[in-house]
Design an enzyme around this catalytic site. Sequence first.
Site, PDB file in Angstrom:
ATOM      1  N   LYS A 164       0.858  -1.194   0.000  1.00  0.00           N
ATOM      2  CA  LYS A 164       0.000   0.000   0.000  1.00  0.00           C
ATOM      3  C   LYS A 164       0.889   1.237   0.000  1.00  0.00           C
ATOM      4  O   LYS A 164       1.751   1.405   0.873  1.00  0.00           O
ATOM      5  CB  LYS A 164      -0.892  -0.047   1.240  1.00  0.00           C
TER       6      LYS A 164
HETATM    7  O1  G3P Z   1      -8.773   2.076   4.493  1.00  0.00           O
HETATM    8  C1  G3P Z   1      -8.727   3.415   4.911  1.00  0.00           C
HETATM    9  C2  G3P Z   1      -9.596   3.568   6.103  1.00  0.00           C
HETATM   10  O2  G3P Z   1      -9.060   2.853   7.177  1.00  0.00           O
HETATM   11  C3  G3P Z   1      -9.835   4.959   6.534  1.00  0.00           C
HETATM   12  O3  G3P Z   1     -11.002   4.895   7.284  1.00  0.00           O
HETATM   13  O4  G3P Z   1     -12.653   5.670   8.899  1.00  0.00           O
HETATM   14  O5  G3P Z   1     -10.209   6.250   9.184  1.00  0.00           O
HETATM   15  O6  G3P Z   1     -11.561   7.321   7.399  1.00  0.00           O
HETATM   16  P1  G3P Z   1     -11.368   6.102   8.252  1.00  0.00           P
END
Ligand code: G3P
Length: 218
Positions: free
Chosen positions: A87
């Site tokens: 990634k």
């Molecule tokens: O895969 C990316 C994700 O983990 C981000 O999620 O909820 O932190 O915006 P969030």
Amino acid sequence: MKFFIDTANLEQIREAADMGILDGVTTNPSLMAKEGIAGKDNILRHYAAIAKMVDGDVSAEVISTEFEGIIREGQELAEIAPNIVVKVPMIREGVKAISKFTEMGIRTNCTLVFSSAQAILAAKAGATYVSPFIGRIDDTNWDGMDLIYEIVEIYANYGFATEVLAASIRTSKHIKDCAMAGADVVTCPLKTIEGLFKHPLTDIGLEKFLADYNKLNG
Ligand code: G3P
């Protein structure tokens, strides 16, 4: 549409795998920190443990932000297991590294994507997956789903092989909307996947079926 779980928590990965609907895992440095995984050896061991738990792809994120560092780190991560996908952040050096990884046959997930212009760059570099962050766009009062529709359409226009991996999913509705938009993959926390089960008429209907059965058999 593939279902990935967005966590570094082994218990939650096991629970989702037990449901029989799990196709892979995504992680990021924040999710690793949440599990208290620190230090290079521990981090690599943790990715190895996750990669053993699922047959599908496991995204492991680099920390470096310059080309040589990203390549070095990515090679190390890719050596952990064949289902590890490297990634890489959507920055200039990241796109350059993705292009190099493509040449080397190392699969990549281009992360932190917030515009379709960025998604075009990821596809041109040959990323295996592109990760647009829906929830974080919603947080800024824009509609994250618009981005998924745009990227799916652009990739279809040109036959790009990069898979649209919708990330930062916060609700079960996001998952349904991604399916409508034609996203290839959604990555979500366990509780968001579990939200898909919920419908009051299912609970009411089951209760009635069992009550009727028990009237004669109970
Ligand atoms: O895969 C990316 C994700 O983990 C981000 O999620 O909820 O932190 O915006 P969030």
